[in-house]
Scaffold this active site. Structure first.
Site, PDB file in Angstrom:
ATOM      1  N   LYS A 227       0.811  -1.213   0.000  1.00  0.00           N
ATOM      2  CA  LYS A 227       0.000   0.000   0.000  1.00  0.00           C
ATOM      3  C   LYS A 227       0.848   1.268   0.000  1.00  0.00           C
ATOM      4  O   LYS A 227       2.064   1.248   0.226  1.00  0.00           O
ATOM      5  CB  LYS A 227      -0.951  -0.008   1.202  1.00  0.00           C
ATOM      6  CG  LYS A 227      -2.135  -0.943   1.010  1.00  0.00           C
ATOM      7  CD  LYS A 227      -3.171  -0.774   2.098  1.00  0.00           C
ATOM      8  CE  LYS A 227      -4.409  -1.630   1.794  1.00  0.00           C
ATOM      9  NZ  LYS A 227      -5.421  -1.530   2.858  1.00  0.00           N
ATOM     10  N   ARG A 261      -3.688  -9.821   5.392  1.00  0.00           N
ATOM     11  CA  ARG A 261      -4.161  -9.842   4.013  1.00  0.00           C
ATOM     12  C   ARG A 261      -3.021  -9.375   3.116  1.00  0.00           C
ATOM     13  O   ARG A 261      -2.582  -8.225   3.207  1.00  0.00           O
ATOM     14  CB  ARG A 261      -5.389  -8.942   3.863  1.00  0.00           C
ATOM     15  CG  ARG A 261      -6.037  -8.980   2.490  1.00  0.00           C
ATOM     16  CD  ARG A 261      -7.317  -8.135   2.474  1.00  0.00           C
ATOM     17  NE  ARG A 261      -7.977  -8.174   1.168  1.00  0.00           N
ATOM     18  CZ  ARG A 261      -7.704  -7.354   0.162  1.00  0.00           C
ATOM     19  NH1 ARG A 261      -6.795  -6.395   0.305  1.00  0.00           N
ATOM     20  NH2 ARG A 261      -8.345  -7.463  -0.987  1.00  0.00           N
TER      21      ARG A 261
END
Length: 280
Positions: A227, A261
């Site tokens: 991210k 995740r």
């Protein structure tokens, strides 16, 4: 906290200190996701990727048909169903828990009927329709916090107090699910890193993970893989964020996260094996 996470056909032990966090592998059936958009857009490539995840030691496969990257536009219902349903049918007997990453109640219902074990809702089951879609099933539920919507969530994120605001949102959403009859052991929470948060917000939430898990008395899912937060901390482009993502995963495990995740399943599984061995 419950010692087990009930996830459809699967019951995962979480209470034992010897347990490593579960690894949830990301499988995006999208042309435009921020990291792997277009890589697994057709059924054959998606199945090959799932098979590789299984070989690499994944615990849960998280299927997503709609990109939630900053600035992304909503996807029509029919197109999301067209993308995800064939893959769910193809993988439902693969021996691993299947999750569907969706906020649409209609997709939730169809996916549950098709055999998924978990619903991962970036909107945190805000709508009564979403709660109604899952209330009578035995699927696991991930309640995530997001400020605004993907199209505008990173425009100007602002909070009175990001820690109390996020905790309060998650607490209210969880209570609504409990009131609808969802067992507590079927619920996990996700602070939603990068979903309407600045780097300062993300770092503060990360440091708050142990307190969040204790106060809400629920397992915490952490999704930081590749991210923007990792890019801001390392200065690396998306495709060069493996080392940073692994560091974040191990730090999250050390902070008590129960589900990670990730895009890079094999590397995360290996890192967790070493991390766990060094703690014994």
């Amino acid at each position: 906290m419950n010692e087990n996470f009930q996830c459809g056909r699967y019951r995962f032990p979480l209470g034992n200190d010897d347990c490593k966090p579960l690894v949830m592998g990301i499988l995006n059936i999208t042309p435009d996701s921020f990291s792997d958009g277009g890589n697994f857009f057709d059924l054959d490539s998606a199945l090959s990727r799932a098979e590789q995840m299984i070989e690499d030691g994944v615990d849960i496969i998280d299927i997503g048909g709609e990109s939630s990257r900053p600035g992304s536009q909503p996807l029509p219902l029919d197109e999301e169903l067209r993308r995800v349903m064939p893959l769910i049918f193809a993988l439902r007997d693969c021996g691993k828990a299947l999750s569907i990453d969706t906020y649409k109640p209609e997709v939730m219902r169809e996916a549950i009927l098709a055999g998924v074990d978990m619903i991962n809702d970036i909107q945190g089951f805000r709508s009564p329709e979403a709660i109604a879609a899952v209330a009578e099933s035995d699927v696991g539920l991930c309640v995530m916090h997001m400020q605004n919507m993907p199209v505008n969530m990173q425009s100007a994120p602002a909070y009175t107090d990001v820690l109390s605001d996020v905790r309060a949102f998650l607490s209210f959403r969880v209570q609504d699910l409990l009131n609808a009859g969802v067992p507590r052991q079927n619920i996990c929470i996700d602070p939603g890193f990068g979903f309407g948060k600045t780097l300062v917000h993300n770092v503060a939430l990360f440091k708050d993970l142990p307190k969040m898990g204790r106060e809400l008395d629920l397992p915490v899912l952490v999704g930081l893989s590749r991210k923007t937060m990792i890019g801001e901390l390392t200065g690396r482009a998306t495709e060069k964020r493996l080392a940073g993502s692994l560091a974040a995963a191990l730090s999250a495990a050390n902070m008590g996260a129960k589900i990670l995740r990730v895009h890079d399943v094999a590397e995360t599984v290996d890192a967790l094996k070493v991390w766990r061995a060094m703690l014994v």
